[in-house]
Design a protein around this motif. Structure first.
Motif, PDB file in Angstrom:
ATOM      1  N   HIS A 120       0.815  -1.207   0.000  1.00 34.51           N
ATOM      2  CA  HIS A 120       0.000   0.000   0.000  1.00 34.51           C
ATOM      3  C   HIS A 120       0.850   1.258   0.000  1.00 34.51           C
ATOM      4  N   GLY A 121       1.968   1.209   0.692  1.00 33.56           N
ATOM      5  CA  GLY A 121       2.866   2.361   0.703  1.00 33.56           C
ATOM      6  C   GLY A 121       3.329   2.687  -0.703  1.00 33.56           C
ATOM      7  N   PHE A 122       3.764   1.667  -1.444  1.00 36.96           N
ATOM      8  CA  PHE A 122       4.195   1.892  -2.822  1.00 36.96           C
ATOM      9  C   PHE A 122       3.071   2.480  -3.647  1.00 36.96           C
ATOM     10  N   VAL A 123       1.890   1.881  -3.497  1.00 38.50           N
ATOM     11  CA  VAL A 123       0.763   2.327  -4.302  1.00 38.50           C
ATOM     12  C   VAL A 123       0.417   3.768  -3.972  1.00 38.50           C
ATOM     13  N   MET A 124       0.412   4.125  -2.677  1.00 42.30           N
ATOM     14  CA  MET A 124       0.041   5.492  -2.313  1.00 42.30           C
ATOM     15  C   MET A 124       1.067   6.490  -2.832  1.00 42.30           C
ATOM     16  N   GLN A 125       2.325   6.096  -2.801  1.00 45.95           N
ATOM     17  CA  GLN A 125       3.345   6.939  -3.421  1.00 45.95           C
ATOM     18  C   GLN A 125       3.027   7.132  -4.895  1.00 45.95           C
ATOM     19  N   ALA A 126       2.612   6.053  -5.546  1.00 44.66           N
ATOM     20  CA  ALA A 126       2.350   6.124  -6.976  1.00 44.66           C
ATOM     21  C   ALA A 126       1.104   6.958  -7.270  1.00 44.66           C
ATOM     22  N   ILE A 127       0.161   6.992  -6.349  1.00 48.47           N
ATOM     23  CA  ILE A 127      -1.036   7.801  -6.541  1.00 48.47           C
ATOM     24  C   ILE A 127      -0.667   9.280  -6.582  1.00 48.47           C
ATOM     25  N   GLY A 128       0.204   9.669  -5.674  1.00 45.23           N
ATOM     26  CA  GLY A 128       0.728  11.029  -5.706  1.00 45.23           C
ATOM     27  C   GLY A 128      -0.275  12.074  -5.252  1.00 45.23           C
ATOM     28  N   PRO A 129       0.169  13.301  -5.116  1.00 43.32           N
ATOM     29  CA  PRO A 129      -0.675  14.360  -4.568  1.00 43.32           C
ATOM     30  C   PRO A 129      -1.829  14.747  -5.503  1.00 43.32           C
ATOM     31  N   ALA A 130      -1.673  14.526  -6.822  1.00 39.53           N
ATOM     32  CA  ALA A 130      -2.706  14.956  -7.766  1.00 39.53           C
ATOM     33  C   ALA A 130      -3.803  13.916  -7.924  1.00 39.53           C
ATOM     34  N   GLY A 131      -3.611  12.737  -7.376  1.00 40.06           N
ATOM     35  CA  GLY A 131      -4.592  11.681  -7.571  1.00 40.06           C
ATOM     36  C   GLY A 131      -4.358  10.983  -8.894  1.00 40.06           C
ATOM     37  N   THR A 132      -5.054   9.877  -9.083  1.00 37.69           N
ATOM     38  CA  THR A 132      -4.848   9.104 -10.295  1.00 37.69           C
ATOM     39  C   THR A 132      -6.064   8.228 -10.549  1.00 37.69           C
ATOM     40  N   THR A 133      -6.130   7.667 -11.728  1.00 38.45           N
ATOM     41  CA  THR A 133      -7.217   6.746 -12.056  1.00 38.45           C
ATOM     42  C   THR A 133      -6.660   5.328 -12.097  1.00 38.45           C
ATOM     43  N   ALA A 134      -7.567   4.375 -12.186  1.00 35.08           N
ATOM     44  CA  ALA A 134      -7.153   2.974 -12.211  1.00 35.08           C
ATOM     45  C   ALA A 134      -6.249   2.705 -13.416  1.00 35.08           C
ATOM     46  N   VAL A 135      -6.614   3.240 -14.563  1.00 40.50           N
ATOM     47  CA  VAL A 135      -5.820   3.000 -15.766  1.00 40.50           C
ATOM     48  C   VAL A 135      -4.420   3.573 -15.607  1.00 40.50           C
ATOM     49  N   GLU A 136      -4.347   4.837 -15.159  1.00 34.44           N
ATOM     50  CA  GLU A 136      -3.038   5.470 -14.967  1.00 34.44           C
ATOM     51  C   GLU A 136      -2.201   4.710 -13.948  1.00 34.44           C
ATOM     52  N   GLU A 177      -9.894   8.145  -1.436  1.00 34.24           N
ATOM     53  CA  GLU A 177     -11.307   8.312  -1.770  1.00 34.24           C
ATOM     54  C   GLU A 177     -11.396   8.658  -3.244  1.00 34.24           C
ATOM     55  N   ARG A 178     -12.534   8.307  -3.845  1.00 34.39           N
ATOM     56  CA  ARG A 178     -12.704   8.524  -5.269  1.00 34.39           C
ATOM     57  C   ARG A 178     -13.711   9.630  -5.510  1.00 34.39           C
ATOM     58  N   SER A 179     -13.483  10.368  -6.588  1.00 32.26           N
ATOM     59  CA  SER A 179     -14.479  11.333  -7.029  1.00 32.26           C
ATOM     60  C   SER A 179     -14.498  11.302  -8.553  1.00 32.26           C
ATOM     61  N   THR A 180     -15.619  11.681  -9.139  1.00 32.07           N
ATOM     62  CA  THR A 180     -15.700  11.655 -10.596  1.00 32.07           C
ATOM     63  C   THR A 180     -15.175  12.972 -11.148  1.00 32.07           C
ATOM     64  N   ASP A 181     -14.506  12.853 -12.266  1.00 28.23           N
ATOM     65  CA  ASP A 181     -13.928  14.007 -12.938  1.00 28.23           C
ATOM     66  C   ASP A 181     -15.045  14.709 -13.721  1.00 28.23           C
ATOM     67  N   PRO A 182     -15.316  15.988 -13.409  1.00 30.73           N
ATOM     68  CA  PRO A 182     -16.399  16.686 -14.124  1.00 30.73           C
ATOM     69  C   PRO A 182     -16.108  16.845 -15.619  1.00 30.73           C
ATOM     70  N   HIS A 183     -14.826  16.864 -15.989  1.00 33.26           N
ATOM     71  CA  HIS A 183     -14.474  17.039 -17.402  1.00 33.26           C
ATOM     72  C   HIS A 183     -14.562  15.744 -18.199  1.00 33.26           C
ATOM     73  N   ASP A 184     -14.583  14.632 -17.496  1.00 36.16           N
ATOM     74  CA  ASP A 184     -14.674  13.331 -18.179  1.00 36.16           C
ATOM     75  C   ASP A 184     -15.330  12.367 -17.208  1.00 36.16           C
ATOM     76  N   THR A 185     -16.616  12.188 -17.415  1.00 39.20           N
ATOM     77  CA  THR A 185     -17.390  11.453 -16.406  1.00 39.20           C
ATOM     78  C   THR A 185     -17.044   9.976 -16.378  1.00 39.20           C
ATOM     79  N   ARG A 186     -16.201   9.522 -17.318  1.00 40.79           N
ATOM     80  CA  ARG A 186     -15.768   8.134 -17.229  1.00 40.79           C
ATOM     81  C   ARG A 186     -14.739   7.964 -16.129  1.00 40.79           C
ATOM     82  N   ARG A 187     -13.924   8.995 -15.918  1.00 47.63           N
ATOM     83  CA  ARG A 187     -12.793   8.887 -14.989  1.00 47.63           C
ATOM     84  C   ARG A 187     -13.268   8.969 -13.537  1.00 47.63           C
TER      85      ARG A 187
END
Lengths: 154, 154
Positions: free
Chosen positions: B39-55, B81-91
DNA sequence: CTATATAGTGAACCAGGTTGTCTATCATGT
DNA sequence: ACATGATAGACAACCTGGTTCACTATATAG
């Protein structure tokens, strides 16, 4: 990212991963395409005298069931074979096949070559210092690694 | 066993394992009992800007489905936590929660303390030599670790 | 406006771990 | 000689974290 301490574990893991990847690339080229990193550890633990699932489980720090499954896999891909102990018909002793021995022999030679490459890059003295420092910071008993169990719950 | 080269990878792994075990013992004591090494690795990879499953999958070198499952787990135990991207509702963008940030902050401090212990034992110079040697023998891009995928098939 | 690419999800599967339960065999103490 | 307890192995059910295949919904380009 300003943390100094983050790099050390990552570099240790990366170095380990590189050595293992190179080992298995080379093993694949030398006729062992199906062997997995864990299998090498397990075959080392089986040893020349052979072992049973219960003993192997104790050595590796996993349940006897897990050890049994691993032996099943190694048997399926031809690295070990089982025979029943005439003195105790409950025991099924797993021993390396010649193919399994071959994999271990080649692994040893490949690891030696990889170490030699490190020595060429860093100098034998620096490499010995590195090994000595790692030896100082890690437990003595190389064989109580608990590798399989540990990776599973990573 | 007469092979010289066998010890190096084992010591590297053992050293890594020790640091990670100590990190997680300490994290558990500091209010993060459920976090796993990965989880530590993954959270590092998520980064401060957040990320999607694909990324995240691309970053970690696993399938988007596997990355999605990991995000599910981290969400369940309260680290993202997850939120939907208003610019791309798929993300669906996953971001660290304050609890997740806390885990990363504490990890950094604990790793620093562990490194300091190594420096106390080996001396700062030897430790820097060790880090420098490892840096020299490993790839530069610390972040293309492919950790999860790699461990899975170990 | 249609065609293609992309994000996410669900299902089925695999490896390797766990625990719990069960049988067969060995070893021991009365 | 036999009852009892310990041990070896196997089977089942489950968990985690990976995989691939198939599908839907949305976005984007021609």
């Amino acid at each position: 990212m300003s943390s100094q301490g983050f790099e050390l574990p990552l570099r240790l893991l990366l170095a380990f991963r590189m050595l293992i990847d190179e080992l298995h690339t080379e093993l694949a080229r030398q006729g062992h395409p199906d062997i997995r990193p864990m299998h090498g550890f397990v075959m080392q633990a089986i040893g020349p005298a052979g072992t049973t699932a219960v003993e192997l489980g104790r050595t590796l720090g996993v349940s006897k069931q897990a050890a049994g499954k691993t032996i099943d896999t190694l048997e399926r891909i031809g690295y070990v074979e089982r025979s029943t102990d005439p003195h105790d018909t409950r025991r099924r002793v797993a021993r390396l096949t010649p193919y399994g021995e071959d994999a271990l022999d080649r692994s040893a030679r490949i690891f030696d070559a990889l170490r030699a490459r490190w020595a060429g890059e860093l100098g034998e003295e620096r490499l010995q210092a590195l090994e000595s420092d790692l030896r100082r910071m890690t437990p003595d008993n190389l064989w109580r690694l608990d590798i399989p169990g540990w990776f599973g719950t990573l």
